[in-house]
Every structure is written in C-alpha cells, then in structure tokens.
Design a protein around this motif. Sequence first.
Motif, PDB file in Angstrom:
ATOM      1  N   VAL A 249       0.868  -1.175   0.000  1.00 35.80           N
ATOM      2  CA  VAL A 249       0.000   0.000   0.000  1.00 35.80           C
ATOM      3  C   VAL A 249       0.906   1.226   0.000  1.00 35.80           C
ATOM      4  O   VAL A 249       1.746   1.389   0.882  1.00 35.80           O
ATOM      5  CB  VAL A 249      -0.940   0.035   1.227  1.00 35.80           C
ATOM      6  CG1 VAL A 249      -1.767   1.323   1.222  1.00 35.80           C
ATOM      7  CG2 VAL A 249      -1.844  -1.183   1.239  1.00 35.80           C
ATOM      8  N   ILE A 250       0.740   2.065  -1.010  1.00 36.66           N
ATOM      9  CA  ILE A 250       1.518   3.295  -1.124  1.00 36.66           C
ATOM     10  C   ILE A 250       0.659   4.439  -0.611  1.00 36.66           C
ATOM     11  O   ILE A 250      -0.479   4.614  -1.047  1.00 36.66           O
ATOM     12  CB  ILE A 250       1.927   3.548  -2.588  1.00 36.66           C
ATOM     13  CG1 ILE A 250       2.783   2.393  -3.093  1.00 36.66           C
ATOM     14  CG2 ILE A 250       2.667   4.875  -2.710  1.00 36.66           C
ATOM     15  CD1 ILE A 250       3.092   2.460  -4.566  1.00 36.66           C
ATOM     16  N   VAL A 251       1.204   5.196   0.328  1.00 36.19           N
ATOM     17  CA  VAL A 251       0.488   6.328   0.925  1.00 36.19           C
ATOM     18  C   VAL A 251       1.317   7.582   0.691  1.00 36.19           C
ATOM     19  O   VAL A 251       2.529   7.582   0.930  1.00 36.19           O
ATOM     20  CB  VAL A 251       0.270   6.120   2.439  1.00 36.19           C
ATOM     21  CG1 VAL A 251      -0.466   7.301   3.043  1.00 36.19           C
ATOM     22  CG2 VAL A 251      -0.466   4.825   2.703  1.00 36.19           C
TER      23      VAL A 251
ATOM     24  N   ARG B  54      -1.007  13.823  -6.179  1.00 39.47           N
ATOM     25  CA  ARG B  54      -0.249  14.279  -7.349  1.00 39.47           C
ATOM     26  C   ARG B  54       1.258  14.044  -7.228  1.00 39.47           C
ATOM     27  O   ARG B  54       2.063  14.838  -7.677  1.00 39.47           O
ATOM     28  CB  ARG B  54      -0.504  15.771  -7.633  1.00 39.47           C
ATOM     29  CG  ARG B  54      -1.944  16.215  -7.646  1.00 39.47           C
ATOM     30  CD  ARG B  54      -2.838  15.521  -8.616  1.00 39.47           C
ATOM     31  NE  ARG B  54      -2.346  15.650  -9.993  1.00 39.47           N
ATOM     32  CZ  ARG B  54      -2.741  14.886 -10.997  1.00 39.47           C
ATOM     33  NH1 ARG B  54      -3.619  13.929 -10.788  1.00 39.47           N
ATOM     34  NH2 ARG B  54      -2.265  15.057 -12.194  1.00 39.47           N
ATOM     35  N   THR B  55       1.651  12.919  -6.626  1.00 44.54           N
ATOM     36  CA  THR B  55       3.085  12.634  -6.481  1.00 44.54           C
ATOM     37  C   THR B  55       3.527  11.385  -7.229  1.00 44.54           C
ATOM     38  O   THR B  55       4.633  10.901  -7.014  1.00 44.54           O
ATOM     39  CB  THR B  55       3.469  12.493  -4.999  1.00 44.54           C
ATOM     40  OG1 THR B  55       2.668  11.471  -4.401  1.00 44.54           O
ATOM     41  CG2 THR B  55       3.300  13.796  -4.258  1.00 44.54           C
TER      42      THR B  55
ATOM     43  N   LEU C 186       3.521   4.421 -10.360  1.00 47.12           N
ATOM     44  CA  LEU C 186       4.360   3.467  -9.640  1.00 47.12           C
ATOM     45  C   LEU C 186       3.576   2.202  -9.327  1.00 47.12           C
ATOM     46  O   LEU C 186       4.089   1.086  -9.479  1.00 47.12           O
ATOM     47  CB  LEU C 186       4.890   4.098  -8.353  1.00 47.12           C
ATOM     48  CG  LEU C 186       5.702   3.181  -7.447  1.00 47.12           C
ATOM     49  CD1 LEU C 186       6.947   2.676  -8.162  1.00 47.12           C
ATOM     50  CD2 LEU C 186       6.071   3.904  -6.163  1.00 47.12           C
ATOM     51  N   SER C 187       2.332   2.350  -8.914  1.00 47.96           N
ATOM     52  CA  SER C 187       1.490   1.196  -8.600  1.00 47.96           C
ATOM     53  C   SER C 187       1.303   0.291  -9.816  1.00 47.96           C
ATOM     54  O   SER C 187       1.408  -0.929  -9.717  1.00 47.96           O
ATOM     55  CB  SER C 187       0.110   1.657  -8.108  1.00 47.96           C
ATOM     56  OG  SER C 187       0.220   2.418  -6.945  1.00 47.96           O
TER      57      SER C 187
ATOM     58  N   VAL D  40      -3.175   5.260  -1.549  1.00 50.40           N
ATOM     59  CA  VAL D  40      -4.092   6.121  -0.808  1.00 50.40           C
ATOM     60  C   VAL D  40      -3.512   7.528  -0.775  1.00 50.40           C
ATOM     61  O   VAL D  40      -2.373   7.717  -0.339  1.00 50.40           O
ATOM     62  CB  VAL D  40      -4.276   5.610   0.640  1.00 50.40           C
ATOM     63  CG1 VAL D  40      -5.195   6.524   1.424  1.00 50.40           C
ATOM     64  CG2 VAL D  40      -4.796   4.188   0.636  1.00 50.40           C
ATOM     65  N   PRO D  41      -4.276   8.528  -1.230  1.00 44.48           N
ATOM     66  CA  PRO D  41      -3.790   9.903  -1.157  1.00 44.48           C
ATOM     67  C   PRO D  41      -4.017  10.484   0.237  1.00 44.48           C
ATOM     68  O   PRO D  41      -4.998  10.159   0.908  1.00 44.48           O
ATOM     69  CB  PRO D  41      -4.645  10.635  -2.189  1.00 44.48           C
ATOM     70  CG  PRO D  41      -5.932   9.877  -2.193  1.00 44.48           C
ATOM     71  CD  PRO D  41      -5.564   8.438  -1.927  1.00 44.48           C
TER      72      PRO D  41
END
Length: 82
Positions: free
Chosen positions: A46-48, A52-53, A58-59, A73-74
């Motif tokens: 899980v990328i948090v 807008r980064t 990447l996912s 998750v933003p």
Amino acid sequence: LSPMGNPARLRVSLNADYFRRIDAVEFTLKADDGQAPWLLKDADVVIVGVSRTGKTPLSVVLSQTMGWKVGNVPLVLEVKAP
C-alpha cells in the motif's frame, strides 16, 4: 525472401505468472487513489502519499512487472485516511 525467425517466439507465454500479473493489474486499478479502501487488506503493498506525487504510475508498474497487488491512498488534509 525467407523468414528471418520464428514469429511464435515473440508471443507472450500464457502461464501462471502471466495471469498472476493480469490479476495484480486489475486489483491495482480497482484500488487506485483510495477508491476501494476495503481492498487494502488484500494488497501486497500500500503506497500512501500526498496527492499528485506519482503513486498511480508506480502502482501500475509494480503490478505489471512484479505481479504485486498494489493499493494507493492519497493524503488530503480535509479527508480522514482509511
């Protein structure tokens, strides 16, 4: 003229690894941008991060190349994180 090679060699092998990566991409697109927080428990990663980064590209790359189920998750000031 004669053929220079065997065109069948260029085709993707439809093996278990291929289908695992396809499942990972489908999962990643469903769990993109916090759209399905109930799926996060099934994610491999899980990328948090702030909005807008580059979390989505990447996912997708991780799911296509590594076969990982990725959720992202933003972090937004007005919204509580799941």
